[in-house]
Design a protein around this motif. Structure first.
Motif, PDB file in Angstrom:
ATOM      1  N   ASP A   6      26.812 -29.018 -17.135  1.00 27.32           N
ATOM      2  CA  ASP A   6      27.773 -28.292 -16.570  1.00 27.32           C
ATOM      3  C   ASP A   6      27.549 -26.885 -16.770  1.00 27.32           C
ATOM      4  O   ASP A   6      27.510 -26.091 -15.954  1.00 27.32           O
ATOM      5  N   GLY A  10      26.262 -24.330 -14.078  1.00 32.89           N
ATOM      6  CA  GLY A  10      26.813 -22.953 -14.101  1.00 32.89           C
ATOM      7  C   GLY A  10      26.130 -21.752 -13.983  1.00 32.89           C
ATOM      8  O   GLY A  10      26.352 -20.845 -13.344  1.00 32.89           O
ATOM      9  N   VAL A  38      35.748 -20.681  -9.145  1.00 34.37           N
ATOM     10  CA  VAL A  38      34.042 -20.007  -9.036  1.00 34.37           C
ATOM     11  C   VAL A  38      33.698 -19.621 -10.643  1.00 34.37           C
ATOM     12  O   VAL A  38      32.488 -20.171 -11.274  1.00 34.37           O
ATOM     13  N   PHE A  41      33.415 -22.573 -12.875  1.00 34.45           N
ATOM     14  CA  PHE A  41      32.287 -23.385 -12.673  1.00 34.45           C
ATOM     15  C   PHE A  41      31.021 -22.442 -13.375  1.00 34.45           C
ATOM     16  O   PHE A  41      30.371 -23.110 -14.068  1.00 34.45           O
ATOM     17  N   VAL A  48      31.350 -28.885 -11.551  1.00 34.58           N
ATOM     18  CA  VAL A  48      31.209 -28.685 -10.203  1.00 34.58           C
ATOM     19  C   VAL A  48      31.144 -30.034  -9.582  1.00 34.58           C
ATOM     20  O   VAL A  48      30.126 -30.757  -9.476  1.00 34.58           O
ATOM     21  N   HIS A  52      31.583 -29.408  -3.646  1.00 33.83           N
ATOM     22  CA  HIS A  52      31.385 -28.027  -3.916  1.00 33.83           C
ATOM     23  C   HIS A  52      30.017 -27.470  -4.008  1.00 33.83           C
ATOM     24  O   HIS A  52      29.667 -26.454  -3.756  1.00 33.83           O
ATOM     25  N   LEU A  53      29.297 -28.245  -5.106  1.00 31.60           N
ATOM     26  CA  LEU A  53      27.888 -27.941  -5.355  1.00 31.60           C
ATOM     27  C   LEU A  53      26.959 -28.004  -3.962  1.00 31.60           C
ATOM     28  O   LEU A  53      26.158 -27.128  -3.511  1.00 31.60           O
TER      29      LEU A  53
END
Length: 115
Positions: A6, A10, A38, A41, A48, A52-53
């Motif tokens: 993650d 990010g 955001v 993230f 994410v 969304h990715l």
């Protein structure tokens, strides 16, 4: 706090955002998210999701794999874990739009041989 994958994802989002001279607010607006989300993230505090990715990748016009860089000294177990996660995210991102498209398209059987 999120796991190391993650955090890597990010950092890549943040890198691309800054490289493209976008603020968190700009990116949030582009992908229809709250700026605070955001920011979470980017910090790796929140995972994410595939959708969304996918949107973020489209904003920056990069492939999904861009978010999963691998150092040269990555051990095989880490490589498999990251590749597996990337594969799952891509399948999830692609599956839903394809499934929706198929559901909207009427299925018609045709006879290959016409008299």
């Amino acid at each position: 706090m999120g796991n190391s994958v993650d955090q890597v994802v990010g950092r890549q989002i943040r890198y691309l955002r800054l490289k493209n001279a976008k603020t968190i607010e700009d990116l949030a607006r582009d992908v229809s998210l709250d700026p605070a989300q955001v920011a979470r993230f980017e910090s790796g505090e929140e995972r994410v999701g595939a959708q969304h990715l996918w949107r973020i990748a489209n904003v920056f016009r990069v492939p999904i794999k861009t978010f999963f860089p691998l150092p040269d000294d990555t051990c095989p177990e880490e490589l498999a874990a990251v590749q597996g996660l990337a594969d799952v995210l891509v399948r999830r991102a692609v599956h839903k739009p394809v499934k929706q498209s198929v559901q909207k398209t009427p299925y018609r059987m045709t006879n290959a041989k016409k008299s």
